[in-house]
Write an enzyme that holds these catalytic residues in place. Structure first.
Site, PDB file in Angstrom:
ATOM      1  N   CYS A 200       0.849  -1.197   0.000  1.00 58.86           N
ATOM      2  CA  CYS A 200       0.000   0.000   0.000  1.00 58.86           C
ATOM      3  C   CYS A 200       0.881   1.242   0.000  1.00 58.86           C
ATOM      4  O   CYS A 200       0.649   2.173  -0.757  1.00 58.86           O
ATOM      5  CB  CYS A 200      -0.920  -0.001   1.217  1.00 58.86           C
ATOM      6  SG  CYS A 200      -2.151  -1.315   1.197  1.00 58.86           S
ATOM      7  N   ASN A 231       0.994   4.780   9.093  1.00 62.44           N
ATOM      8  CA  ASN A 231       1.946   5.130   8.040  1.00 62.44           C
ATOM      9  C   ASN A 231       2.632   6.460   8.327  1.00 62.44           C
ATOM     10  O   ASN A 231       3.841   6.600   8.108  1.00 62.44           O
ATOM     11  CB  ASN A 231       1.248   5.188   6.686  1.00 62.44           C
ATOM     12  CG  ASN A 231       0.495   3.924   6.334  1.00 62.44           C
ATOM     13  OD1 ASN A 231      -0.641   3.981   5.855  1.00 62.44           O
ATOM     14  ND2 ASN A 231       1.087   2.767   6.580  1.00 62.44           N
ATOM     15  N   HIS A 261      -9.137   6.450   1.269  1.00 62.33           N
ATOM     16  CA  HIS A 261     -10.515   6.006   1.479  1.00 62.33           C
ATOM     17  C   HIS A 261     -10.854   5.770   2.941  1.00 62.33           C
ATOM     18  O   HIS A 261      -9.995   5.469   3.764  1.00 62.33           O
ATOM     19  CB  HIS A 261     -10.792   4.729   0.674  1.00 62.33           C
ATOM     20  CG  HIS A 261      -9.801   3.633   0.926  1.00 62.33           C
ATOM     21  ND1 HIS A 261      -8.657   3.484   0.161  1.00 62.33           N
ATOM     22  CD2 HIS A 261      -9.769   2.639   1.852  1.00 62.33           C
ATOM     23  CE1 HIS A 261      -7.972   2.442   0.599  1.00 62.33           C
ATOM     24  NE2 HIS A 261      -8.619   1.910   1.633  1.00 62.33           N
TER      25      HIS A 261
END
Length: 318
Positions: A200, A231, A261
């Site tokens: 990701c 992250n 999202h």
């Protein structure tokens, strides 16, 4: 003065107000936007979100796992870190060797069916025990494919050689700090199909100016409520560690997200978080006796002054 955490909170608001409804791989459903950027000045505090508790211990142990080049969840389980369990568990329950209760769509079913959740929790505990205690089982089912750590530390070339991207980029920062090639990529198209979860957070680049090290992450897909807070903290920590070895101060962490999202079953949690006022960011302290980023262990990383609002639980979409 505007609190830096508003960079993240404004992302939440923007997606809730302007996001497009989309279906997704997990069957949960999302609202998303494409192309969003946040900036954090790392000299003004470590961006560990305060509007909900983000467990630094889990962030740090996952990053150290990446940096070791490890791709097996055993190390994480040994450090009581369960954030990758579901993806390894999925490969186990879908294998021919699994003979337990049907675990199809365990991510959704465990949220909706209490009776099934009891079975799921039992099977997960058995799975974790086997990964920790059985070497053969761990090698086969604790393995996630050639995910982040492998690509960072041992990228396979067509010539059959391996590239240690992370080590190489640190050397480049020391020797050619003005280079525009200070890049590490986790996205290896040849290996993506065999990964438990394709990267990701896909690619990161460093930038040196005025004695400060900055980092920009390109993240192809970002789970705003559960993933992105991790992250932010993880790549901010990585920037601190590399700056430490290279004798630099920290500059900015720039976070660029492709598909940003919010899952539809996280709306209530996001609204709860948005109702809270940010508190001062904590301070990160590194053990000054550790010189190489590859020698850091958990006890060498300390967070001071972290006083967040309580944690907010939410289901993981697998």
């Amino acid at each position: 003065m505007k609190h830096a955490e508003n960079e993240y909170l404004n992302l939440c608001r923007h997606v809730m107000e302007h996001g497009t409804k989309k279906e997704d791989r997990t069957g949960t459903g999302t609202v998303s936007v494409f192309g969003y950027q946040m900036r954090f000045d790392l000299s003004k505090g470590f961006p560990l979100l305060t509007t909900k508790r983000v467990p630094f211990r889990l962030v740090a142990s996952e990053l150290l796992w990446f940096m070791k080049g490890d791709t097996n969840i055993r190390y994480l389980l040994q450090h009581n870190n369960n954030i990758w369990n579901e993806w390894a568990f999925k490969s186990w329950v879908e294998s021919d060797e699994y003979t337990g209760p049907d675990m199809t769509d365990f991510g959704l079913r465990s949220q909706q069916d209490e009776e099934f959740k009891v079975q799921y929790d039992k099977q997960m505990e058995l799975f974790k025990k086997n990964v920790l205690e059985d070497d053969d089982f761990s090698n086969k089912y604790g393995y996630l494919g050639d995910v982040y750590g492998k690509q960072w530390r041992a990228w396979k070339t067509t010539a059959g050689e391996t590239l240690d991207q992370l080590k190489d980029v640190i050397e480049m920062i020391k020797k050619t700090p003005d280079s525009r090639r200070l890049i590490v990529s986790a996205w290896n198209p040849e290996d993506v199909p065999s990964m438990a979860l394709p990267p990701c957070h896909t690619l990161f680049q460093f930038y040196v100016a005025d004695g400060k090290l900055s980092c920009q992450l390109y993240q192809r897909s970002g789970d705003i409520f559960l993933g992105i807070p991790f992250n932010i903290a993880s790549y901010s920590l990585l920037t601190h560690l590399i700056a430490h070895e290279c004798g630099l101060e920290v500059g900015e962490f720039v976070h660029t997200i492709g598909d940003a999202h919010i899952y539809t079953n996280h709306f209530e949690q996001v609204e709860k978080q948005l109702a809270r006022e940010p508190r001062p960011f904590p301070k990160l302290t590194l053990n000054p006796d550790v010189k190489s980023v590859f020698d850091f262990e958990m006890e060498d990383l300390t967070i001071e002054g972290y006083d967040p609002h309580p944690a907010i639980k939410a289901p993981v979409a697998v």
